[in-house]
Design a protein around this motif. Structure first.
Motif, short mmCIF file in Angstrom:
data_model
loop_
_atom_site.label_atom_id
_atom_site.label_comp_id
_atom_site.label_asym_id
_atom_site.label_seq_id
_atom_site.Cartn_x
_atom_site.Cartn_y
_atom_site.Cartn_z
N PRO A 45 -1.29 -10.53 -0.66
CA PRO A 45 -1.81 -9.10 -0.86
C PRO A 45 -0.96 -8.41 -0.20
O PRO A 45 -0.66 -8.26 1.08
CB PRO A 45 -3.29 -9.26 -0.40
CG PRO A 45 -3.44 -10.15 0.59
CD PRO A 45 -2.03 -11.20 0.35
N GLU A 47 -0.51 -3.65 0.33
CA GLU A 47 -0.76 -2.17 -0.09
C GLU A 47 0.79 -1.70 -0.34
O GLU A 47 1.61 -1.59 0.38
CB GLU A 47 -1.05 -1.40 1.16
CG GLU A 47 -2.62 -1.90 1.33
CD GLU A 47 -3.34 -0.84 2.23
OE1 GLU A 47 -2.87 -0.42 3.05
OE2 GLU A 47 -4.60 -1.35 2.61
N SER A 63 1.17 -5.33 4.60
CA SER A 63 -0.07 -6.19 4.63
C SER A 63 -1.38 -5.04 4.57
O SER A 63 -1.26 -3.95 5.16
CB SER A 63 -0.24 -7.21 5.68
OG SER A 63 -0.07 -6.68 6.85
N PRO A 64 -2.30 -5.55 3.96
CA PRO A 64 -3.65 -4.56 3.76
C PRO A 64 -4.14 -4.38 5.23
O PRO A 64 -4.06 -5.16 6.24
CB PRO A 64 -4.39 -5.20 2.87
CG PRO A 64 -3.83 -6.34 2.34
CD PRO A 64 -2.54 -6.64 3.00
N ARG A 69 -12.43 -4.69 1.14
CA ARG A 69 -12.32 -3.26 0.20
C ARG A 69 -13.37 -2.82 -0.08
O ARG A 69 -14.58 -3.75 -0.49
CB ARG A 69 -11.28 -3.64 -1.09
CG ARG A 69 -10.22 -4.62 -0.74
CD ARG A 69 -9.07 -4.04 0.10
NE ARG A 69 -8.24 -3.11 -0.66
CZ ARG A 69 -7.60 -2.53 0.08
NH1 ARG A 69 -7.00 -2.60 1.18
NH2 ARG A 69 -6.78 -1.40 -0.36
N ALA A 76 -5.61 -3.95 -3.58
CA ALA A 76 -4.29 -4.30 -3.16
C ALA A 76 -3.37 -4.80 -4.23
O ALA A 76 -3.95 -5.43 -5.12
CB ALA A 76 -4.65 -5.12 -2.05
N SER A 77 -2.18 -4.75 -4.13
CA SER A 77 -1.15 -5.44 -5.04
C SER A 77 -0.93 -6.82 -4.66
O SER A 77 -1.43 -6.93 -3.67
CB SER A 77 0.06 -4.59 -5.23
OG SER A 77 -0.17 -3.25 -5.71
N ARG A 78 -0.10 -7.47 -5.48
CA ARG A 78 0.36 -8.84 -5.08
C ARG A 78 1.77 -8.89 -4.93
O ARG A 78 2.41 -8.28 -5.84
CB ARG A 78 -0.16 -10.03 -5.84
CG ARG A 78 -1.88 -9.66 -5.86
CD ARG A 78 -2.47 -11.07 -5.62
NE ARG A 78 -2.08 -11.92 -4.72
CZ ARG A 78 -2.63 -12.47 -3.60
NH1 ARG A 78 -3.74 -11.67 -3.34
NH2 ARG A 78 -2.43 -13.37 -3.06
#
Length: 89
Positions: A45, A47, A63-64, A69, A76-78
Motif C-alpha cells: 500500500p 500514498e 508508505s501510508p 483509514r 491508499a494506492s497499491r
C-alpha cells in the motif's frame, strides 16, 4: 506537521537496497540447499500523488502515514513491483 513525501524513485531504491542482505543470506542458503530465488515481488500500500518541484513534475509515493483509514482519508494506492535477480555467468 507531517514529513515531506518521498519521490517514487527513492522509495524503490530503498526496497532494492533492502534486498542486499537478502542476497547475502541467499548466497549462503544456495550453498546449503541448492535453491536460489530468481525474483522478488512486492505488493505494497502506498500514498501516491504528483507534485511540481524545482520546475518539473515528480511522482511521490511512500508508505501510508497511518494504519487505519477514515472516511476523510484518501484511499491508499497499491504498488506492485517485481525485481529480477541477475546472476553472473
Amino acid at each position: 506537521m507531517t514529513a515531506a513525501r518521498r519521490p517514487l524513485d527513492e522509495m524503490l531504491a530503498e526496497l532494492v537496497a533492502g534486498l542486499g542482505a537478502f542476497g547475502e543470506r541467499g548466497a549462503h542458503a544456495f550453498a546449503a540447499t541448492g535453491i536460489a530465488p530468481i525474483s522478488v515481488e512486492f505488493d505494497l500500500p502506498v500514498e501516491a500523488s504528483v507534485e511540481h518541484r524545482h520546475g518539473q513534475w515528480v511522482v511521490l509515493a511512500d508508505s501510508p502515514r497511518t494504519r487505519l483509514r477514515t472516511a476523510f482519508d484518501r484511499p491508499a494506492s497499491r504498488l506492485t513491483a517485481t525485481i529480477v535477480v541477475e546472476r553472473g555467468a
